[in-house]
Structures are given as C-alpha cells and as structure tokens.
Design a protein around this motif. Structure first.
Motif, mmCIF file in Angstrom:
data_model
loop_
_atom_site.group_PDB
_atom_site.id
_atom_site.type_symbol
_atom_site.label_atom_id
_atom_site.label_comp_id
_atom_site.label_asym_id
_atom_site.label_seq_id
_atom_site.Cartn_x
_atom_site.Cartn_y
_atom_site.Cartn_z
ATOM 1 N N PHE A 612 0.858 -1.262 0.028
ATOM 2 C CA PHE A 612 -0.088 0.081 -0.133
ATOM 3 C C PHE A 612 0.992 1.385 0.014
ATOM 4 C CE2 PHE A 612 -2.700 3.302 2.182
ATOM 5 C CZ PHE A 612 -3.813 3.219 1.463
ATOM 6 N N GLY A 613 2.112 1.362 0.695
ATOM 7 C CA GLY A 613 2.783 2.417 0.611
ATOM 8 C C GLY A 613 3.396 2.489 -0.553
ATOM 9 N N LEU A 620 5.278 10.976 -5.842
ATOM 10 C CA LEU A 620 5.538 11.899 -4.742
ATOM 11 C C LEU A 620 7.007 12.231 -4.756
ATOM 12 C CD1 LEU A 620 3.244 10.199 -2.005
ATOM 13 C CD2 LEU A 620 2.592 11.862 -3.684
ATOM 14 N N SER A 621 7.156 13.222 -3.957
ATOM 15 C CA SER A 621 8.374 13.704 -3.753
ATOM 16 C C SER A 621 9.329 12.740 -2.452
ATOM 17 C CB SER A 621 8.662 15.006 -3.166
ATOM 18 O OG SER A 621 7.934 15.321 -2.047
ATOM 19 N N VAL A 627 6.669 10.860 4.694
ATOM 20 C CA VAL A 627 5.469 11.022 5.438
ATOM 21 C C VAL A 627 4.668 9.862 5.430
ATOM 22 C CG1 VAL A 627 3.477 12.393 6.090
ATOM 23 C CG2 VAL A 627 5.825 13.251 5.676
ATOM 24 N N VAL A 628 4.663 9.421 4.096
ATOM 25 C CA VAL A 628 3.674 8.203 3.621
ATOM 26 C C VAL A 628 4.161 6.908 4.363
ATOM 27 C CG1 VAL A 628 2.651 6.935 2.064
ATOM 28 C CG2 VAL A 628 2.540 9.207 1.740
ATOM 29 N N ARG A 629 5.486 6.720 4.555
ATOM 30 C CA ARG A 629 5.906 5.582 4.934
ATOM 31 C C ARG A 629 5.582 5.336 6.419
ATOM 32 N NH1 ARG A 629 10.619 6.468 1.793
ATOM 33 N NH2 ARG A 629 10.598 4.987 0.048
ATOM 34 N N HIS A 632 1.894 4.818 6.971
ATOM 35 C CA HIS A 632 1.592 3.394 6.933
ATOM 36 C C HIS A 632 2.088 2.292 7.809
ATOM 37 C CE1 HIS A 632 2.270 -0.596 4.373
ATOM 38 N NE2 HIS A 632 1.226 -0.537 4.692
ATOM 39 N N ALA A 633 3.399 2.748 8.365
ATOM 40 C CA ALA A 633 3.630 1.838 9.580
ATOM 41 C C ALA A 633 2.769 2.122 10.751
ATOM 42 C CB ALA A 633 5.016 2.291 10.351
ATOM 43 N N TYR A 634 2.369 3.285 10.910
ATOM 44 C CA TYR A 634 1.354 3.517 12.190
ATOM 45 C C TYR A 634 0.122 2.697 11.957
ATOM 46 C CZ TYR A 634 -1.838 6.127 15.264
ATOM 47 O OH TYR A 634 -2.847 6.253 16.154
ATOM 48 N N LEU A 635 -0.271 2.678 10.564
ATOM 49 C CA LEU A 635 -1.519 2.044 10.453
ATOM 50 C C LEU A 635 -1.565 0.446 10.680
ATOM 51 C CD1 LEU A 635 -2.953 3.715 7.161
ATOM 52 C CD2 LEU A 635 -3.749 4.076 9.579
ATOM 53 N N LYS A 636 -0.412 0.039 10.391
ATOM 54 C CA LYS A 636 -0.051 -1.449 10.628
ATOM 55 C C LYS A 636 0.058 -1.506 12.052
ATOM 56 C CE LYS A 636 2.481 -3.998 8.039
ATOM 57 N NZ LYS A 636 4.048 -4.346 7.454
#
Length: 640
Positions: A612-613, A620-621, A627-629, A632-636
């Motif tokens: 998903f990440g 993206l830059s 920030v997205v990674r 994503h780790a927080y959601l998991k």
C-alpha cells in the motif's frame, strides 16, 4: 312587321311576327340578330338548326318537370310559392347553369410572358393584323424586351415618333422594362432623362424598372435604395412593389438586416405588404434560421387578412429546413443549456411544422409543385430522416409531379447527414438507399449529373467505406461520361483526415495528380497534419473535476496534475493498450484510496497489503514519501 329568318345550318326560311314569343326567345337566347344595315334578313348565328329551335319552342308550353320545380323553388324569393309560368322556367334554368358554371381562368403571368416571347416581332408581320396605334407599339416594345432584343425595342420606340405619335407613359414603361430585363443601367437612366426633357412625369412603373435594372446588373442593393430616395424627392407615390424589389435585392446579397430595415420602413410609411412581400421576408428567415420570426410573419398575414399563396407556404417550409439543420448540429453544451430552459431542441419539431404547413397549403386550394416538394425534402434532409425523405419522394411521384435532379440530391444529402448525425445501426440501410438513387434516376429517364456522383461518394466517405469510395471515384465518371470531380476527391480526403490515415490521403492526392485536378497547399498539408498528429504525444489521464474539496487544505480547490504524474500519462495517439492499462490503474488507485478513507479493513480488500505504501509513493517527492511510510507503519501498528 314580320321577321324573315334564314337558318345557317339547314337553310330553312321562316317568317315570324315581332310580337310572337318564339321571335323574342330567339333574340333572347342569341339565335337571331339583326344585320348591320337593318334591312336585311335575320340570321341564326348559333350552331342549332331551325328544326331544333322549333322543337324547343314547342317544349315551352309543356308542364315543368320535377327538377325544374325544385330549381324554381330554390331560386324563388322568401315567402313566395315558387310557382312560375312555364315559359319563364327555362330562363331560370339558364340562370342556374350560369351561376354554377365556373368562370374562365385568366392566363397567369408566366403564360402571358411565354406568349409575348413567342410573338412574331417583325414590324411587317406584327402590324399585318394590328393597327399602327400607340398601344400596339408599346406592346411590340415589351415583346422585344422580353425576347432580349434591347436594340430592337429602342428602334420600335423611335418608330412611334416617325408615325407621328407622341409616346405616352405606357410606351416609356415598356422601354424601361426592356432595359430592366437586359440589365442595362445606362439605357434605363437615358429613358428617365428623356422623360424629364419631354416633361413627362415618371410614375411608379418607371422607377420600379430602374430599380430592377440596377439589381439585375449586379450592382449593390444600396444603389437601388438610392433610386427610392430619388423617387421620393420627385414626388412619386410609393407602392409595395418597389419596396419588395429592394428587399429581394438585399436578400440575394445576404444583407438580411437591411432587408428587415426596409420592411419596417415600408410599414412605418403606411404601405401595406402583400403576399409577395411576406414571401420575400420568409425567404430571409429561411436563410438566417429565424424560425420564430417566420411564425410571426404568418400570424401577421392572418391578422392583416392577407391570403398566403403557394410561394408563401414554400418559403415557410424552407424556414423549417433551416431550423432542423440548426437543431441537429447543436453542440452538446448548448443542448444541455437548452434543455434547462425547457426549449424543444428535437429536429422532429421542425419536421412536424413543415408537415402541417404542407397540409395547410392543400387546404388553401393549392397543389404542391416541384418547388414545394423540394423544400419539404430539404427539411427531411436537414433532419437526417432518410425514411421521411423516401416517403416525400414517393408521394411526389405518385401525384405525377415531374421530378428533377435536385429532388434526388436532397435524398442523397439525407443519407449523408444520417451517417454523421444519425444512428450507426442504420448506416448500412442508408447506404443502400443512396445506392438506389442512380438506378431510380435512370429508370425515370433522367441524366445522372456530376452533383449526384459527388453526393454518392460523400455518403460512402461519411460512412468510412474506403474501398467503396475509391471504387466510385474511378467508375462513376467513365460510366456516365463525366469529368472527374474535385469535390468528390475532397470528400475522400476529409475521410482520410477524419480517420487519421495518411496513406489514404497520399493515395487520393496521387490520383488527383494523375487525372490533372488542381491541388492546393491545403490538400497537401492534410497528409503532413496526419503524420504530425500520430507522432505528437498527448495526455490521456481521465478528466478531473473542475472543483474538489481538499482535506489537507480544508477548502475547495481546482485539481491539477503534477508535471511528473502528467509525464507518466503521455502516449501517442495510436497507443490504445497503454491508455487502457493506465486507466485501469487509476481506477484501482481510486478504489484503494476510498477504502482507506472509509476506514475499512484490509481483510475486505486483500490488495491493501504491504504494497500500500508503494501505491502512495508513486509520483511523490522524497519528503512526501517519508511521511507516507511513517503513516503506513502507524496503520499497521494499530491493526489496520
């Protein structure tokens, strides 16, 4: 006091007393007349013999029949018994037949013009049966003008003075009409100067002829309007004819605003328009798609108690054709706006209006002619209604109206427009109708002209039938002994440009060079334009909404695609597979993003896993990817 009568048919001589009833009856019904000397015998000048007249005299005293009693009672004054002496019943029979017999139809204007065109204008032959008076000389001048012999008309006019006669206004009017028909402005102005020198006041026919001479010579209608101003300064009385002639000149020159101004000016001056004036303005409405104004003109005619003629009905049907063509060509954006305003934008509405006007024409006592059916065919062709055009053409042939090539041209235009605006499921049927036009014209004994071949090629080119269009380009000219048509080749060139086939365009241009048709720079640029389009990448990402709500910014924004993302969506025009794959990828991304926002578990969406990440990192830059990674780790970690 006796009358001696000799029957012309049978030669019987009879003598009648002047006071006898049969003598009075013969004179009354026209069988007897007095000779010019007054002393000779009376002659029977009708076709009946004396025996028939005597038999009729015997029937005068017979009792009336049942039909005679009915006629007598019907014609009797109110309150009377209706009983008349037997001798007067025959007079009532003659009165009844005279009332019921139709009046002779006077010759039309076209018939009078045709008669003058066929008149023998040699002076010796012309005056062999006519007197050398002023009216016959004016008639000779008018006949010569209609036959196109302006010099002969001038010579005949000069012969009036040689005979010791003084030309009157009718003779000057005949000479001015000859100048008008031959479009000689200088000769018309010379006639007007001659009238002024001889102190003959020019009336309206002279000024009308001068206006017609200016219009027929191809001069600007403003010149004709200046003649109207000169007429007013001269003190002549204006009429509707000269105003209508100027309106028609403006209409032919496509100066429609000036035509409406002249129409309004005429009404302001108190001149009542006639049916020809309304027909002219309806023609203006048909040229400018002013259907509502055309309907208003018909209502104005009805309120003014002016009966429309066949030309008026035909002009309104042409206005319906213009509206049908405009409605079917409306762009999508305008159609949406029109529907919001509750405007009927269906082309069938214009077709229904034309059908009602056709029925009204027949109710008014007019028989549809070739021009009327041509206008109705134009309506169905504008609406791309091929079956309707077939019905109109069949109806015209059933009513024994002689067809022309223009009628079949409108049927071919209906087939061509049906390929562009009609249903694609009817494409093959429309092509079959177009293919049947040439055999139908041959069956009717009509020659197949170049226009018919051009429209037939255009029908197949609109349907993108490449091989059949090339076959028609090669076979039709040689089959009907026609020259190769430039417009037919241009139709195939437009087809190549529409389907982006540079090879087809190059083949058409090579064919045009072989047969010697002129090739312009625009023709040669079509091939290069197709090649440039095929090699020019385009952005094929799905259309974004004009306004969308941004949660990050907390307000509505106008979405835009970042340059790096747009670069990923560039493709060549022929790369359909690449565009299809990218469109599916975008739909998958949107589905995943919607699932994330709704808080649904990845168990319901197996595709929302560890990759998903990577999905969010696309485009993206580096800072945005970091920030997205973390997100994503927080959601998991919390179990999403």
């Amino acid at each position: 006091r006796a009358r001696v009568c000799v029957c012309v048919e049978c030669g019987i001589t009879m003598m009648f007393r002047r006071s006898t009833r049969i003598s009075w009856l013969l004179t009354r019904i026209g069988y007897m007349r007095t000779c010019s000397s007054g002393s000779g015998p009376q002659l029977l000048i009708r076709g009946s013999s004396m025996r028939e007249v005597a038999a009729r005299h015997e029937t005068d005293h017979l009792p009336p029949t049942h039909s005679q009693r009915a006629i007598t009672k019907a014609l009797a004054p109110f309150g009377s018994t209706g009983e008349l002496p037997p001798g007067e019943i025959d007079d009532l029979d003659g009165l009844y037949s005279a009332l019921m017999d139709p009046l002779p139809v006077p010759p039309s204007r076209s018939e009078r013009v045709a008669a003058m065109r066929n008149t023998q204008t040699d002076p010796d032959v012309f005056f062999a049966t006519r007197e050398c008076d002023l009216s016959n000389y004016a008639h000779l001048v008018r006949c010569l003008g209609i036959q196109g012999d302006l010099d002969g008309a001038q010579a005949a006019f000069d012969a009036i003075e040689k005979e010791g006669l003084v030309p009157d206004h009718a003779a000057y009017s005949a000479l001015m009409e000859a100048c008008m028909r031959n479009a000689d402005v200088n000769a018309a102005e010379a006639v007007l100067r001659q009238m002024n020198q001889r102190q003959v006041r020019p009336l309206v026919p002279i000024w009308t002829g001068l206006v017609g001479a200016y219009l027929n010579s191809g001069a600007s209608p403003h010149k004709a309007h200046e003649v109207l101003e000169r007429m007013r300064r001269a003190g002549a009385t204006e009429n509707v004819v000269i105003h209508t002639l100027i309106m028609r000149g403006y209409a032919k020159a496509h100066m429609y605003d000036e035509a409406w101004s002249t129409f309004d000016e005429m009404r302001i001056r108190g001149i009542q328009p006639d049916s020809v004036t309304f027909s002219t303005m309806l023609m203006v409405c048909s040229s400018t798609d002013q259907f509502e104004q055309a309907q208003g003109l018909l209502i104005d005619m009805k309120l003014s108690k002016i009966s429309p003629d066949a030309a008026t009905h035909t002009s309104f049907i042409n206005a319906c054709a213009s509206r049908a063509a405009a409605l079917i060509q409306l762009p999508k954006e305008k159609k949406v706006l029109m529907r919001k305003l509750a405007v009927d934008i269906a082309p069938q509405s214009a077709v229904d209006a034309a059908s009602r006007q056709m029925a009204q024409l027949q109710e008014d006592g007019f028989a549809p002619d070739g021009l009327t059916y041509q206008a109705l065919l134009r309506v169905y062709a504008a609406a791309a209604d091929v079956p309707g055009a077939q019905r109109v053409l069949t109806r015209m042939l059933d009513e024994d109206v002689p067809p022309t090539a223009a009628h079949f041209h409108h049927l071919l235009r209906a087939c061509t427009r049906a390929q562009q605006f009609g249903d694609t499921s009817e494409m093959e049927r429309n092509l079959q109708v177009a293919s049947s036009v040439v055999p139908s014209m041959q069956a009717l004994g009509m020659p197949v002209d170049a226009k018919t071949c051009e429209l037939l090629v255009d029908a197949y080119a609109r349907a993108n039938r490449i091989h059949r269009a090339f076959e028609l380009l090669e076979t039709l000219p040689s089959r009907f002994q026609l020259q190769p048509s430039l417009r037919a080749h241009e139709c195939v060139l437009k087809m190549a440009q529409r389907i982006h086939r540079a090879d087809v365009a190059a083949q058409v241009i090579a064919k045009m060079e072989d047969i010697g048709l002129p090739i312009s720079e625009d023709h040669r640029a079509i091939t290069q334009a197709i090649e440039d389009r095929r090699n020019t990448p385009s952005l094929n990402y799905p259309q974004l909404p004009e306004v969308a709500f941004s949660r990050m910014r907390g307000r509505f924004v106008r979405p835009s695609v970042p340059p790096r993302v747009a670069a990923r969506w560039q493709s060549l025009p022929g790369d359909r597979k690449k565009r299809h794959v990218r469109a599916n990828l975008l739909r998958e991304r949107r589905r995943r993003h919607a699932a994330l926002l709704s808080g649904e578990s990845t168990q319901k969406h197996p595709s929302l896993g560890d990759d998903f990440g990577d999905f969010l990192l696309d485009g993206l830059s580096r800072e945005e990817a970091h920030v997205v990674r973390k997100a994503h780790a927080y959601l998991k970690e919390i179990g999403f």
